[in-house]
Design a protein around this motif. Structure first.
Motif, PDB file in Angstrom:
ATOM      1  N   ILE A  38       0.835  -1.205   0.000  1.00 49.48           N
ATOM      2  CA  ILE A  38       0.000   0.000   0.000  1.00 49.48           C
ATOM      3  C   ILE A  38       0.868   1.253   0.000  1.00 49.48           C
ATOM      4  CG2 ILE A  38      -1.640   1.325   1.411  1.00 49.48           C
ATOM      5  CD1 ILE A  38      -3.003  -1.415   2.018  1.00 49.48           C
ATOM      6  N   LEU A  39       1.950   1.265   0.767  1.00 50.30           N
ATOM      7  CA  LEU A  39       2.856   2.418   0.727  1.00 50.30           C
ATOM      8  C   LEU A  39       3.421   2.622  -0.674  1.00 50.30           C
ATOM      9  CD1 LEU A  39       4.912   2.137   4.060  1.00 50.30           C
ATOM     10  CD2 LEU A  39       3.138   3.814   3.483  1.00 50.30           C
ATOM     11  N   ARG A  40       3.793   1.530  -1.335  1.00 46.44           N
ATOM     12  CA  ARG A  40       4.319   1.641  -2.707  1.00 46.44           C
ATOM     13  C   ARG A  40       3.260   2.212  -3.662  1.00 46.44           C
ATOM     14  NH1 ARG A  40       9.139  -1.325  -3.915  1.00 46.44           N
ATOM     15  NH2 ARG A  40       9.793  -2.570  -2.134  1.00 46.44           N
ATOM     16  N   ARG A  71      -3.998   1.761  10.129  1.00 45.57           N
ATOM     17  CA  ARG A  71      -2.767   1.486  10.876  1.00 45.57           C
ATOM     18  C   ARG A  71      -1.610   2.358  10.388  1.00 45.57           C
ATOM     19  NH1 ARG A  71      -3.049  -4.086   9.487  1.00 45.57           N
ATOM     20  NH2 ARG A  71      -5.191  -4.510   9.969  1.00 45.57           N
ATOM     21  N   LEU A  72      -1.515   2.538   9.069  1.00 43.34           N
ATOM     22  CA  LEU A  72      -0.442   3.366   8.517  1.00 43.34           C
ATOM     23  C   LEU A  72      -0.605   4.827   8.930  1.00 43.34           C
ATOM     24  CD1 LEU A  72      -0.159   1.841   4.926  1.00 43.34           C
ATOM     25  CD2 LEU A  72       1.478   1.574   6.822  1.00 43.34           C
ATOM     26  N   GLN A  99       7.873   8.028   3.449  1.00 44.29           N
ATOM     27  CA  GLN A  99       8.845   7.997   2.355  1.00 44.29           C
ATOM     28  C   GLN A  99      10.160   7.374   2.809  1.00 44.29           C
ATOM     29  OE1 GLN A  99       8.956  12.135   1.260  1.00 44.29           O
ATOM     30  NE2 GLN A  99       7.108  11.993  -0.001  1.00 44.29           N
ATOM     31  N   ALA A 100      10.587   7.700   4.022  1.00 45.76           N
ATOM     32  CA  ALA A 100      11.832   7.143   4.554  1.00 45.76           C
ATOM     33  C   ALA A 100      11.693   5.636   4.774  1.00 45.76           C
ATOM     34  CB  ALA A 100      12.197   7.836   5.864  1.00 45.76           C
ATOM     35  N   ARG A 101      10.575   5.225   5.327  1.00 44.05           N
ATOM     36  CA  ARG A 101      10.355   3.795   5.580  1.00 44.05           C
ATOM     37  C   ARG A 101      10.336   3.030   4.264  1.00 44.05           C
ATOM     38  NH1 ARG A 101       7.993   1.448  10.222  1.00 44.05           N
ATOM     39  NH2 ARG A 101       8.797   3.336  11.160  1.00 44.05           N
TER      40      ARG A 101
END
Length: 163
Positions: A38-40, A71-72, A99-101
């Protein structure tokens, strides 16, 4: 060894490799595979993306995506904001921490697999796809969520989320 035993052994090896990757991912980044996926997806749309678009793009149920997004957001890796163009829409963007993660996250487990699979002849690719689709049907798994990132999780949770 019977043929079905050989097949089940191979399936257990795939499940084990996936489980080990998931544990390593969580240990090194604090993320689960769906969270990384999901972050991607959010990162791929710097102007923002809706939760429903994320769910559609990664072929997970909207309920599953919504839970992961909650949760994110709680971990301050993403930000929800009302669209300035359409107040009914809520768009998701990455925070600096998100972005860092994401930058520190390893490549998905299946990237190596994809390269090897694409190197096979078309007939062999088709044969593998057909065999795996048949196995999914035989295991009553054809209606389960199928994220693009391989992850081992609770069968009952995936069964619940697919409803």
């Amino acid at each position: 060894m019977e043929k079905y035993e050989e097949l089940l052994l191979a399936l257990r090896k795939v499940i084990r490799a996936t489980d080990l990757y998931s544990k390593q991912l969580n240990k090194t980044t604090g993320l689960t595979a769906p969270q990384l996926l999901i972050l991607r997806e959010i990162a791929a749309c710097p102007a923002g993306i809706t939760a429903s678009s994320v769910a559609q793009n990664i072929t997970l149920s909207p309920a599953t995506v919504s839970n992961v997004i909650d949760r994110l957001e709680h971990r301050q890796l993403i930000h929800r904001e009302r669209s300035t163009l359409d107040k009914r829409r809520v768009v998701l963007t990455l925070t600096a921490a998100g972005q860092a993660r994401l930058a520190d996250a390893p490549r998905p487990l299946q990237e190596n697999f994809i390269g090897k699979f694409q190197a096979l002849a078309d007939w062999e690719q088709s044969q593998l796809v057909a065999a795996m689709q048949r196995i999914a049907t035989m295991m009553d798994a054809e209606k389960l969520d199928a994220a693009e990132i391989l992850e081992v999780g609770s069968y009952e949770q995936q069964k619940f989320n697919s409803r």
